[in-house]
Scaffold this active site. Structure first.
Site, mmCIF file in Angstrom:
data_model
loop_
_atom_site.group_PDB
_atom_site.id
_atom_site.type_symbol
_atom_site.label_atom_id
_atom_site.label_comp_id
_atom_site.label_asym_id
_atom_site.label_seq_id
_atom_site.Cartn_x
_atom_site.Cartn_y
_atom_site.Cartn_z
ATOM 1 N N GLY C 262 8.716 46.981 27.799
ATOM 2 C CA GLY C 262 9.781 48.065 28.137
ATOM 3 C C GLY C 262 11.050 47.775 27.520
ATOM 4 N N HIS C 263 11.897 48.776 27.297
ATOM 5 C CA HIS C 263 13.098 48.844 26.733
ATOM 6 C C HIS C 263 14.089 47.658 27.251
ATOM 7 C CE1 HIS C 263 14.641 52.601 29.159
ATOM 8 N NE2 HIS C 263 14.156 51.542 30.058
#
Lengths: 361, 361, 361
Positions: C262-263
């Protein structure tokens, strides 16, 4: 690592264009927030030039506080303007203006978008694209290199089709869709403003077969995929088309990366499906359902509106609207954590020792 | 959503061609079923034109009942012909003919295929494809736009290679394979009638490395992937080639979307692996094993013939043939659900209250 | 299966080139091992021609024993030279030479690489590639068919860009990177010797949105992805770019297939993430962390150096360095298996019967 790449802070100009500067009043209007001038000094007359996190922002940057855990950074920030909830307004440093709003994350999002607007479609078809002569492509759409558009496909105004994407025979896209590189669309009908990130597969055969005398026989998959307005799909996800009915993703729903949606599944409006979750065939989600990462739902069940399915949850039966469940099999959050605690206690007792009694997991 | 797209019922003519009409005798033969004429009226002389679900079918449509839960729809259907198991034959409405068979889903599948046959290969190589001069492509095969075929690759009669697919150096496909868009094949040997949906990756390096003094060192992966006859692979799945031996998927096996198969794994005949399941390196499945969605198997174990591994199951050791297991770690179904019930009871007792006693999960 | 494809043993010449022959001294040096001459006979003067597993190797092949479970095969091998740990040196057959080393798997890896070296870049840009005139491509790099390279992208010496890959605007690759077919790179900076297998997606929008009055609103994702030196990424994995900060994969880390990052996540040096595992946004892994298959980590947590997260583990809070955890929620290995045992015992007692007392799972 290449040592020359130590750019820090958001919006590296290698990758992002930047609009502005914008003055405080414009930013307040964009944010839908109340502007509170600094206790000491004034806002820069030349306006603000960009956004940055609290610890990196300078006097001409806009920053924000959304997560309570980062509150200590607020008091030390050198940002010229900061977006905060009312509860933190009095923690803003004396030299810093504030945009105070009950929805700071939304305000931040809009301000960031103002500085970094979406790149519009560059109208035209790349000469390398392979377009069927019966396809209909709006002249304002952008069709990238090595794109394939099939017979009688329809691509609406303002759409952007990334390189190597495939828009299969008969597929329809309404206006302003953004289809990432390497996406495959077949047997699909898309509403307006649908966004699909690279590598997702939409509309392929569902997993359906019958047991025949010589082995499995594929059951023809004769439905479609319908992606309603404002649906967004992450990267490398898979949505199978229906077998008899359609697979439907309701308006405004958001799916993350590596999500699997089985044939005939139907999601309502504004559902959220986080990465690596899977929804089996013919299962129905009512509106505003949230499915956390790596959760799995069996087929032919119904999840009520606003239910929240926890990470790694295994859902084997219907879930009532508004329920919060987790575990495999799924159970209410409270029950799950009570079970965990009771089992730990019983196990310690059974082992007659507390020597393993601490963990951080 | 674009309101004009409210097509309902299967086989939207935008996406599917249709053969027919077919008379009841032909359909009975295709279905391998006994034709029972309607109690009232006769079958339409002009034949049947298509298939439809019970609630949408008209007098010239064929429908079917497979799932007991949809039985109430049978009594109200307006279908002209319906495929049913013997147990439901007397529930067929008076004006409706029946095709009665012990395998209604298989019969349905064959009838649906009769109306909607697979599109055959359109012989020829698309001018945009990039074909190595030493590759061998049968003249009856269809090679789509932007396909890459490597040196000494061999593509058999009747194969269809979708756009942007890559058939790597030396890869062999026997006849009638269908390779979806964006599939990558390398170091692979495919039997007849192998089907791979878009975006799957077959034959890349397995996840093998040794710990060296400077960090990890990649171990050369020197095996292949062998996909036997009639194997079908879903979308965006990954099958790594063997490190020393081959990775083998046995004849007739079916893998769903987003499935991971590690290097040197060997699946027997007619195995089923549902979406997002993963099989680690060197694990062996005997014939007719079923792995449900999101299950995971560690490496170097053996799963006996006809074993069934439940959804989200975590398998850490060998499983006997015919076993039904679920849970993480895997245990017999009966034991798993007994454990769940006992823990719930103990937890309620420990909390001294039944206030959380109801759940739908 | 096509019966003609019964090649057995590694390195099918259809797919792999072979260097050599090499004499025993060269192999010993490559392996960093001590050469022990056969008790009977001598090593072949003409050298060794390849590698093979114990059961398939002949007198001019090199084989190895790494896994204790295959020890019985050692005594029967017909290999001419075998790589073994000191503990097995006296089990080597009389006619067989040995390379004895404390790190046999590493030695094997290097010997296999000697026989089957990586194919170097074939310098040049395929005429079908679509290269922005402002991109900078080193003349020693290899750019495959249908590759797209965007504006101001930079591709270093010796890089290989596989067919259909997309190197987005501004993306930087240092020297000797190998990018597989169909990979998408955007908003990314890559160090040296980064390897990405086919179909992975690097740098797309993270899953970030705010709740607005009309539904969800996408939050601009203004960070990058940084892949440090020697990072390797499997097939069809997804690494989202940061929202404000960067997503970083530390030097030497290895990610398997179908992994989700994920970011803003940050992985340290030499982390391992096995297939189908997922790491949520803003979570931090210190150095040498191992995440087993299908494990999931929530966002905003920290995993200490050398921690090991078991397969299917669900991690909801920080994990201390060096910890070994498993289960969902995560707990120490020992505690997890104690809980499993205690619950089984309690359940048997509660059911008043031991009739289900055996399982193999």
């Amino acid at each position: 690592m290449a040592e020359g790449t130590t750019f820090s802070g958001p919006a590296d100009p290698r990758f992002f264009t930047r609009a502005g500067p914008f003055d405080a009043a414009t930013l307040a209007e964009t944010a839908g927030a109340e502007l509170v001038l600094p206790k000491a000094g004034a806002v820069p007359e030349e306006g603000f030039v960009g956004i940055a996190p609290l610890q990196a922002a300078g006097p001409r940057d806009v920053s924000f506080l959304d997560n309570r855990r980062y509150a200590p950074l607020l008091e030390q920030t050198k940002a010229g303007l900061v977006i905060v909830a009312p509860a933190f307004a009095d923690k803003v440093p004396a030299g810093c203006a504030a945009l105070v709003t009950g929805t700071p994350y939304l305000a931040w999002s809009r301000v960031a978008r103002l500085f970094h607007p979406r790149v519009p479609a560059r109208a035209g078809v790349h000469p390398s694209a392979c377009i069927d002569p019966t396809a209909s492509i709006d002249p304002t759409a952008e069709i990238g290199p090595f794109v394939v558009v099939g017979a009688k496909a329809e691509i609406g105004p303002g759409c952007i089709i990334g390189s190597h994407a495939v828009v299969g025979d008969g597929v329809q896209l309404a206006q302003d869709c953004r289809i990432g590189s390497h996406v495959t669309l077949s047997h699909a009908v898309l509403g307006e403003r649908v966004i699909i990130l690279p590598g997702s597969r939409i509309g392929q055969d569902g997993f359906g077969f019958a047991v025949g005398p010589q082995g499995f026989e594929t059951v023809p998959q004769l439905g479609r995929v319908v992606l309603e307005n404002d649906v967004e799909i992450g990267a490398n996800s898979t949505i199978d088309r229906g077998s008899v009915n359609d697979t439907v993703i309701g308006a405004g729903s958001r799916l993350d990366n590596l999500v699997q949606i089985g044939h005939n599944a139907r999601l309502g409006r504004c559902c959220i499906v986080v990465s690596q979750a899977g929804i089996s065939g013919s299962t129905v989600l009512e509106d505003y359902v949230t499915i956390a990462a790596q959760a799995g739902l069996i087929g032919h069940i119904r999840i009520g509106a606003k239910a929240r399915i926890g990470a790694q949850c295994g859902v084997m039966s219907d879930i009532e609207g508004g329920a919060d469940v987790i575990g495999s099999p799924a159970m209410p959050f409270r029950e799950f954590f009570r079970n965990v605690a009771v089992l730990r206690k019983l196990a310690k007792k059974a082992s007659g020792s507390a020597k393993n009694g601490s963990d951080k997991g």
